[in-house]
Design an enzyme around this catalytic site. Structure first.
Site, PDB file in Angstrom:
ATOM      1  N   ALA A   1       0.889  -1.210   0.008  1.00  0.00           N
ATOM      2  CA  ALA A   1       0.157   0.060  -0.102  1.00  0.00           C
ATOM      3  C   ALA A   1       0.844   1.327   0.048  1.00  0.00           C
ATOM      4  CB  ALA A   1      -0.821   0.045   0.962  1.00  0.00           C
TER       5      ALA A   1
ATOM      6  N   GLN B   1       4.036   2.511  -5.582  1.00  0.00           N
ATOM      7  CA  GLN B   1       3.586   3.502  -6.581  1.00  0.00           C
ATOM      8  C   GLN B   1       2.501   2.934  -7.254  1.00  0.00           C
ATOM      9  OE1 GLN B   1       5.959   3.962  -9.920  1.00  0.00           O
ATOM     10  NE2 GLN B   1       6.862   1.980  -9.825  1.00  0.00           N
TER      11      GLN B   1
ATOM     12  N   ARG C   1      16.144 -15.487 -10.900  1.00  0.00           N
ATOM     13  CA  ARG C   1      14.780 -15.621 -11.170  1.00  0.00           C
ATOM     14  C   ARG C   1      14.380 -16.574 -10.058  1.00  0.00           C
ATOM     15  NH1 ARG C   1      10.818 -17.889 -15.932  1.00  0.00           N
ATOM     16  NH2 ARG C   1      11.222 -19.780 -15.024  1.00  0.00           N
TER      17      ARG C   1
ATOM     18  N   ASN D   1       9.164 -14.494  -3.215  1.00  0.00           N
ATOM     19  CA  ASN D   1       7.746 -14.248  -3.389  1.00  0.00           C
ATOM     20  C   ASN D   1       6.647 -15.393  -2.819  1.00  0.00           C
ATOM     21  OD1 ASN D   1       7.120 -11.482  -4.561  1.00  0.00           O
ATOM     22  ND2 ASN D   1       8.747 -12.214  -5.471  1.00  0.00           N
TER      23      ASN D   1
ATOM     24  N   VAL E   1      -1.449  -8.681  -8.438  1.00  0.00           N
ATOM     25  CA  VAL E   1      -0.645  -7.756  -9.204  1.00  0.00           C
ATOM     26  C   VAL E   1       0.704  -8.058  -9.260  1.00  0.00           C
ATOM     27  CG1 VAL E   1      -0.434  -5.511  -9.803  1.00  0.00           C
ATOM     28  CG2 VAL E   1      -2.572  -6.006  -9.065  1.00  0.00           C
ATOM     29  N   GLY E   2       1.144  -8.126  -8.043  1.00  0.00           N
ATOM     30  CA  GLY E   2       2.619  -8.430  -7.746  1.00  0.00           C
ATOM     31  C   GLY E   2       3.323  -9.559  -8.399  1.00  0.00           C
ATOM     32  N   ASN E   3       4.105  -9.371  -8.883  1.00  0.00           N
ATOM     33  CA  ASN E   3       4.922 -10.124  -9.834  1.00  0.00           C
ATOM     34  C   ASN E   3       6.065 -11.495  -9.050  1.00  0.00           C
ATOM     35  OD1 ASN E   3       4.128  -9.688 -12.462  1.00  0.00           O
ATOM     36  ND2 ASN E   3       5.526  -7.876 -12.535  1.00  0.00           N
TER      37      ASN E   3
ATOM     38  N   ASP F   1      -1.686  -6.069 -20.046  1.00  0.00           N
ATOM     39  CA  ASP F   1      -1.573  -6.226 -21.233  1.00  0.00           C
ATOM     40  C   ASP F   1      -2.631  -6.228 -22.419  1.00  0.00           C
ATOM     41  OD1 ASP F   1       0.927  -7.285 -20.042  1.00  0.00           O
ATOM     42  OD2 ASP F   1      -0.119  -8.472 -18.878  1.00  0.00           O
TER      43      ASP F   1
ATOM     44  N   HIS G   1       1.902 -13.487 -17.318  1.00  0.00           N
ATOM     45  CA  HIS G   1       2.107 -12.040 -17.436  1.00  0.00           C
ATOM     46  C   HIS G   1       3.776 -11.878 -17.584  1.00  0.00           C
ATOM     47  CE1 HIS G   1       2.387  -7.694 -16.739  1.00  0.00           C
ATOM     48  NE2 HIS G   1       3.137  -7.994 -15.828  1.00  0.00           N
TER      49      HIS G   1
HETATM   50  P1  NAI Z   1       6.673  -0.676  -5.454  1.00  0.00           P
HETATM   51  O1  NAI Z   1       8.174  -1.099  -4.897  1.00  0.00           O
HETATM   52  O2  NAI Z   1       6.745   0.900  -5.415  1.00  0.00           O
HETATM   53  O3  NAI Z   1       5.650  -1.043  -4.129  1.00  0.00           O
HETATM   54  C1  NAI Z   1       5.997  -2.260  -3.729  1.00  0.00           C
HETATM   55  C2  NAI Z   1       5.322  -2.194  -2.055  1.00  0.00           C
HETATM   56  O4  NAI Z   1       5.111  -3.513  -1.662  1.00  0.00           O
HETATM   57  C3  NAI Z   1       6.383  -1.379  -1.234  1.00  0.00           C
HETATM   58  O5  NAI Z   1       5.756  -0.443  -0.559  1.00  0.00           O
HETATM   59  C4  NAI Z   1       6.839  -2.772  -0.124  1.00  0.00           C
HETATM   60  O6  NAI Z   1       7.230  -2.258   0.784  1.00  0.00           O
HETATM   61  C5  NAI Z   1       5.768  -3.682  -0.251  1.00  0.00           C
HETATM   62  N1  NAI Z   1       5.906  -4.877   0.047  1.00  0.00           N
HETATM   63  C6  NAI Z   1       6.848  -5.727  -0.100  1.00  0.00           C
HETATM   64  N2  NAI Z   1       6.770  -6.972   0.534  1.00  0.00           N
HETATM   65  C7  NAI Z   1       5.410  -6.773   1.248  1.00  0.00           C
HETATM   66  C8  NAI Z   1       4.670  -7.698   1.940  1.00  0.00           C
HETATM   67  N3  NAI Z   1       5.145  -9.025   2.092  1.00  0.00           N
HETATM   68  N4  NAI Z   1       3.506  -7.507   2.366  1.00  0.00           N
HETATM   69  C9  NAI Z   1       2.990  -6.055   2.054  1.00  0.00           C
HETATM   70  N5  NAI Z   1       3.746  -5.053   1.459  1.00  0.00           N
HETATM   71  C10 NAI Z   1       4.757  -5.739   1.009  1.00  0.00           C
HETATM   72  O7  NAI Z   1       6.047  -1.555  -6.570  1.00  0.00           O
HETATM   73  P2  NAI Z   1       4.930  -1.098  -7.547  1.00  0.00           P
HETATM   74  O8  NAI Z   1       5.510  -0.333  -8.649  1.00  0.00           O
HETATM   75  O9  NAI Z   1       3.735  -0.745  -6.705  1.00  0.00           O
HETATM   76  O10 NAI Z   1       4.703  -2.682  -8.248  1.00  0.00           O
HETATM   77  C11 NAI Z   1       4.115  -3.556  -7.217  1.00  0.00           C
HETATM   78  C12 NAI Z   1       4.235  -4.951  -8.019  1.00  0.00           C
HETATM   79  O11 NAI Z   1       3.266  -5.186  -9.192  1.00  0.00           O
HETATM   80  C13 NAI Z   1       5.624  -5.324  -8.545  1.00  0.00           C
HETATM   81  O12 NAI Z   1       5.660  -6.910  -8.171  1.00  0.00           O
HETATM   82  C14 NAI Z   1       5.646  -5.373  -9.812  1.00  0.00           C
HETATM   83  O13 NAI Z   1       6.452  -6.093 -10.762  1.00  0.00           O
HETATM   84  C15 NAI Z   1       4.184  -5.775 -10.253  1.00  0.00           C
HETATM   85  N6  NAI Z   1       3.491  -5.148 -11.487  1.00  0.00           N
HETATM   86  C16 NAI Z   1       2.620  -6.154 -12.180  1.00  0.00           C
HETATM   87  C17 NAI Z   1       1.948  -5.728 -13.386  1.00  0.00           C
HETATM   88  C18 NAI Z   1       1.144  -6.545 -13.884  1.00  0.00           C
HETATM   89  O14 NAI Z   1       0.584  -6.154 -14.777  1.00  0.00           O
HETATM   90  N7  NAI Z   1       0.597  -7.832 -13.314  1.00  0.00           N
HETATM   91  C19 NAI Z   1       2.283  -4.366 -13.805  1.00  0.00           C
HETATM   92  C20 NAI Z   1       3.218  -3.497 -13.126  1.00  0.00           C
HETATM   93  C21 NAI Z   1       3.610  -3.904 -11.923  1.00  0.00           C
END
Ligand code: NAI
Length: 355
Positions: free
Chosen positions: A35, A38, A121, A128, A152-154, A182, A210
Site C-alpha cells: 500500500a 507506487q 529468477r 515471493n 498484481v505483484g510479480n 497487457d 504475465h
Molecule cells: P513498489 O516497489 O513501488 O511497491 C511495492 C510495495 O510492496 C512496497 O511498498 C513494499 O514495501 C511492499 N511490500 C513488499 N513486501 C510486502 C509484503 N510482504 N506485504 C506487504 N507489502 C509488501 O512496486 P509497484 O510499482 O507498486 O509494483 C508492485 C508489484 O506489481 C511489483 O511486483 C511489480 O512487478 C508488479 N507489477 C505487475 C503488473 C501486472 O501487470 N501484473 C504491472 C506492473 C507492476
C-alpha cells in the site's frame, strides 16, 4: 476517520445490522497490499472514489505493507483523508496480515519482492513464494469465503496459484492474476494502428503468463467502423505485423516503460487493476470478453493448476472461460511456450515449498 476498530465477529454483526436499519449500503472491507508503493498510490484513489465498486458502495480500506514502510503509509493515510471522499469510511494502515485481511470482500495483492540487481529468477520466486504463502494463510483464516483476490505483484500468475494453495477454504476461482494491463496495451496499440478510438476495439486476448512469453492475440478482435463491426485481422491486413511486431511490442511494453521512466508502470497498472476488479464485480458487457489469469481447468489443453490468462465472460460475479475459439497452429505454438514457462515456475515454486 477511525484508524483502528474492534475486529471481532460480534462487532461485524452489529455493524451489518446498523447499516441495514439505517437503510444504507453496508461498507465492504477491501485490502491493498504494497500500500505504500507506487501502484497502490494510484489504485487507492480509484477504490475510494467509487470507480471500482460503484458510487453507492462505501469502503473500509485496509492498507498492508512491511514495518519499515509504516511511516510512508501514514502519509498515504493523510492523503486519503485529504481526498474528502464520502464513500471512504475507515482506513487501517498495518503491517499485520491478520488485521489487514479480516473480513475482506476484495483483495488487491500488489506488494511483492522486487527483482534486485544480480538476483536469479529462482531467488525472486523463492522470496515471493514466502510472501504469498503467508498472505494465502491469512486470507484462509480471516477473509470472507467469497473474497475476490487479484494478484498484481510479480510473478503474478505463480504468486496467485501459491496464494490459492494456502487458502484451501476459499474456492480456487476466487484467485486471479492481472493481465488486464497487457490487454489494455494491446487494445490501445490496435486502435492506434487502425486510427480509431480505443473503445472501438473489442475482444483482443492475452493468453498465458504475465511475462514476456504472453501471447497477445488479435485473431478474434473486432473493430467498430462506420461501415459496421469488422474483424481486426482483415482490417489490418498485415499478418507479418500482427504476428511479429504487435506481439513483441506488447510483450516488451513493460520493459519499454521501465527504460523510459526508470520505474515500472504504475498509473496504467493501477487503472488495469481497477478494470479487472470492476468487471469481476459488475460483469462484462454483452458480446465482450476480458482477459484474466485464472486457475486453469484444462481448457485449450492448458495443464491444470497453473494460473493462465484466458478470455472470460463474467456474470453475477462469476467468470467463465470462453470456449471453442479456433486456435491456429501459430497461436498453438505461442500458447505452448507460455504454458511451459508457467509449468516451470510452478515446479520451481513447489521445490521452494518442499524445502
Ligand atoms: P513498489 O516497489 O513501488 O511497491 C511495492 C510495495 O510492496 C512496497 O511498498 C513494499 O514495501 C511492499 N511490500 C513488499 N513486501 C510486502 C509484503 N510482504 N506485504 C506487504 N507489502 C509488501 O512496486 P509497484 O510499482 O507498486 O509494483 C508492485 C508489484 O506489481 C511489483 O511486483 C511489480 O512487478 C508488479 N507489477 C505487475 C503488473 C501486472 O501487470 N501484473 C504491472 C506492473 C507492476
Amino acid at each position: 476517520m477511525l484508524y483502528d476498530w474492534p475486529l471481532n465477529r460480534e462487532f461485524l454483526k452489529f455493524r451489518k445490522s446498523f447499516y441495514l436499519m439505517a437503510n444504507h449500503a453496508e461498507p465492504i472491507d477491501v485490502v491493498v497490499t504494497g500500500a505504500a508503493g507506487q501502484i497502490a498510490y494510484s489504485l487507492l484513489y480509484q477504490i475510494a472514489a467509487g470507480t471500482i465498486f460503484g458510487p453507492q458502495q462505501p469502503i473500509n480500506l485496509r492498507l498492508l505493507d512491511i514495518p519499515p514502510m509504516l511511516k510512508v503509509l501514514d502519509g498515504v493515510v493523510m492523503e486519503l483523508e485529504d481526498l474528502a471522499l464520502p464513500l471512504l469510511r475507515e482506513v487501517l494502515p498495518t503491517a499485520e496480515p491478520a488485521k489487514a485481511f479480516n473480513n475482506v470482500a476484495a483483495a488487491f495483492l500488489v506488494g511483492a519482492m522486487p527483482r534486485k540487481e544480480g538476483m536469479e529468477r529462482k531467488d525472486l520466486l523463492a522470496a515471493n513464494v514466502e510472501i504469498f504463502k503467508v498472505q494465502g494463510e491469512a486470507l484462509d483464516k480471516y477473509a470472507r469465503k467469497d473474497v475476490k483476490v487479484l494478484v498484481v505483484g510479480n510473478p503474478a500468475n505463480t504468486n496467485a496459484i501459491i496464494c490459492s494453495h494456502y487458502a484451501p477454504s476459499i474456492p480456487k476461482e476466487n484467485f486471479t492474476a492481472m493481465t488486464r494491463l497487457d490487454q489494455n496495451r494491446a487494445q490501445a496499440t490496435l486502435a492506434a494502428k487502425l486510427n480509431v478510438q480505443v473503445d472501438k476495439i473489442k475482444n483482443v486476448i492475452i493468453w498465458g503468463n504475465h511475462s514476456s512469453t504472453q501471447y497477445p492475440d488479435a485473431a478474434h478482435a473486432t473493430v467498430t467502423l462506420s461501415s459496421g463491426v469488422k474483424p481486426v485481422p482483415s482490417e489490418i491486413n498485415d499478418d507479418e505485423w500482427l504476428n511479429n511486431i504487435f506481439v513483441s511490442t506488447i510483450q516488451k511494453r513493460g520493459a519499454a516503460v521501465i527504460a523510459a521512466r526508470k520505474m515500472s508502470s504504475a498509473m496504467s497498472a493501477a487503472k488495469a487493476a481497477g478494470d479487472h476488479m470492476r468487471d469481476w464485480w459488475f460483469g462484462t458487457k454483452p458480446g465482450e470478453w476480458v482477459s484474466m489469469g485464472v486457475v486453469s481447468d484444462g481448457s485449450y489443453g492448458i495443464s491444470k493448476d497453473v494460473v493462465f490468462s484466458f478470455p472470460v465472460i463474467i456474470k453475477d460475479k462469476h467468470y467463465e472461460i470462453v470456449q471453442n475459439l479456433p486456435i491456429s497452429d501459430f497461436a498453438k505454438s505461442k500458447l505452448d511456450i507460455t504454458s511451459k514457462e508457467l509449468e516451470e515456475e510452478r515446479a520451481e515454486a513447489n521445490n521452494v515449498l518442499k524445502k
